[in-house]
Design a protein around this motif. Structure first.
Motif: not given
Length: 270
Positions: A208-233
């Motif tokens: 039921a979602s649109t590509p714009a919705d998919w982008a919004a999901e990815s955007h939220a995950l990028a800044y909440r999960n991927a970008y942590t400010g840490k360099t040792v993972l």
């Protein structure tokens, strides 16, 4: 025993990273998983049409076709398609606007719109529709990789040097290949098993979602999960984000199937 398993996983990830410094979104196996999940959700008549288009393009399956748009990146004739694999979005972002978010060279959201329309157009040549299918199959997967909506200043994490399980790499490569490699041992078996993990309600919601919705999901995950400010993972980062990556692969497969079905039934989004 657990310690041996973890050491084995770390060694495996390190060896994989050694061979994967220049991969693109999800790596080949991640994209194959998306294509295979989508294939399993297609109706039989749609599969027949997709098979004909793939055959005309020399691709053996939708799963393998999902890697095509990365395979042709070394071909200068396709240099124009390089910006279509992503859309760069700032942390403070509140919904997609093409005039603001998509540069003149193009971006992944406009590419999905364009190639959906080409695939849906009966008057388009077979080669044009086949190429549209190949791009769509890849770009839907790309859009579900969170860092393909990341910052322009670090090229979606490509310019962020990190250590992952003690090995020097970059943040984008961690999401592309290293995290999926921790659970995808055989992409065919993994993709087949995902159908049991996707509930009917999830599938309905995702469709039921649109590509714009998919982008919004990815955007939220990028800044909440991927970008942590840490360099040792390491293990903590892997454990936290493995469920995210698995969900994104499932969502991409379901949504790719829906997009192909709509396009080939003449109901592509305008």
């Amino acid at each position: 025993m657990l310690g041996k398993v973890m050491r084995g996983r770390q060694l495996w990830l390190v060896l994989l990273l050694l061979a994967a410094q220049n991969v693109f979104a999800w790596g080949a196996d991640g994209h194959r998983v998306v294509g295979e999940i989508a294939w399993r959700y297609l109706h039989e008549d749609t599969r027949n049409t997709v098979t004909e288009l793939l055959h005309s393009a020399g691709e053996p399956s939708l799963a393998e076709a999902a890697t095509w748009a990365d395979r042709i990146r070394s071909n200068p004739d396709y240099d124009w398609a390089a910006p279509l694999h992503y859309v760069s979005l700032p942390q403070q972002w509140h919904g997609y606007r093409a005039a603001r978010d998509c540069p003149p060279a193009g971006c992944i959201l406009e590419a999905i719109d364009h190639f959906s329309a080409v695939l849906a157009k009966p008057s388009a040549t077979e080669s044009a529709r086949a190429e549209a299918l190949l791009f769509l199959t890849h770009f839907v997967g790309d859009l579900h990789q969170p860092l393909h909506t990341g910052r322009a200043t670090d090229r979606g994490g490509n310019d962020i040097a990190v250590s992952f399980f003690g090995f020097a790499t970059n943040l984008h490569a961690v999401w592309d290949t290293a995290i999926p490699a921790g659970f995808i041992l055989d992409w065919r078996e993994y993709a087949a098993a995902q159908l049991a993990e996707i509930t009917p309600q999830q599938r309905a919601d995702w469709l039921a979602s649109t590509p714009a919705d998919w982008a919004a999901e990815s955007h939220a995950l990028a800044y909440r999960n991927a970008y942590t400010g840490k360099t040792v993972l390491g293990e903590d980062y892997y454990r936290r984000n493995r469920p995210v990556v698995e969900q994104r692969l499932r969502q991409a497969g379901v949504r790719l199937a829906g997009l192909i079905e709509r396009s080939l039934s003449g109901e592509a989004r305008n």
